[in-house]
Write an enzyme that holds these catalytic residues in place. Structure first.
Site, PDB file in Angstrom:
ATOM      1  N   SER A 191      -2.741  -8.221  -7.819  1.00  0.00           N
ATOM      2  CA  SER A 191      -2.810  -7.245  -6.851  1.00  0.00           C
ATOM      3  C   SER A 191      -1.572  -6.230  -7.357  1.00  0.00           C
ATOM      4  CB  SER A 191      -2.018  -8.034  -5.787  1.00  0.00           C
ATOM      5  OG  SER A 191      -1.853  -7.285  -4.414  1.00  0.00           O
ATOM      6  N   LYS A 217       2.527 -12.378  -7.799  1.00  0.00           N
ATOM      7  CA  LYS A 217       1.407 -11.553  -8.471  1.00  0.00           C
ATOM      8  C   LYS A 217       1.952 -10.607  -9.599  1.00  0.00           C
ATOM      9  CE  LYS A 217      -2.180 -12.845  -6.141  1.00  0.00           C
ATOM     10  NZ  LYS A 217      -3.289 -13.425  -6.754  1.00  0.00           N
TER      11      LYS A 217
END
Length: 228
Positions: free
Chosen positions: A129, A156
């Site tokens: 992400s 992430k």
């Protein structure tokens, strides 16, 4: 036919990625923690199901052993399983977020490496992400700038770094991380935002179907490489 494993694939982006790759002729294994939901998703797509909890070493080992016994190799691994880690920011929540979003990538990838090495075109895609991109979260013009998800973002970031490091240590296998786009899934329901999983899955599928000379060690969205 390429043999593909997708974690967390009983719904959302994982399910749509499975559907699109099945339509492209892949033999897709849907990995899911919940057996009933996973079997139902696999049946709906004409895919195969393996019980796979990315936070459980025994579950991961068993899932890859099942694929090894049935197929003898793995061509594509999509590390898709993830959690938001929203709500209270405390130790247990942090451990769960990192265990799923980052350590889970290590568990599954390490278990899959022997099978990937038997493929003529081994490919690993990690659904990361841009919420984990330092460039994005420090840029006031980006939506990530105001996203209050510390644990998700940090885990992430770790997932993207793992992707880059795997690409360096495993030169015979393509490793790429992907920002699939803000997507309306169960995970983002509280925010009421996002496009359809079908649209976002196309980005994952593109990286999952690279030619042998495709890129490795990158972080990409639908428009190409992203800074992070």
């Amino acid at each position: 036919m390429p043999i593909t494993l997708i974690t967390g694939a009983n719904k959302g982006i994982g399910f749509e990625t499975a559907r699109q790759l099945t339509e492209l002729g892949h033999v897709v294994y849907i990995g899911a923690r919940d057996t009933e939901r996973g079997e139902k998703a696999a049946a709906a797509l004409g895919a195969r199901f393996v019980q796979l909890d990315v936070t459980d070493d025994a579950s991961v080992t068993s899932a890859l052993a099942t694929i090894d016994s049935a197929e003898g190799r793995l061509d594509v691994l999509v590390n898709n399983a993830g959690v938001l880690g929203a709500g209270v920011t405390d130790g247990p929540t942090a451990l769960r977020a990192f265990d799923t979003n980052a350590v889970g990538v290590v568990r599954v990838t390490e278990a899959a490496l022997p099978l990937l090495r038997k493929s003529p075109n081994p490919t690993v895609v990690t659904v990361s992400s841009s919420a984990g991109s330092f460039w994005a979260v420090t840029n006031p013009d980006r939506p990530e700038f105001n996203l209050p998800l510390a644990l998700y973002s940090a885990s992430k970031s770790a997932a993207t770094m793992l992707t880059v490091q795997y690409a360096k240590s495993q030169p015979g296998i393509k490793f790429n991380a992907v920002e699939p786009g803000t997507t309306a899934t169960d995970m983002t329901a509280a925010f009421g935002i996002g496009r359809t999983p079908e649209e976002s899955a196309r980005v994952v599928v593109r990286l999952a179907t690279l030619d042998t000379d495709g890129p490795t060690g990158t972080f990409q969205d639908e428009n190409g490489e992203l800074p992070w």
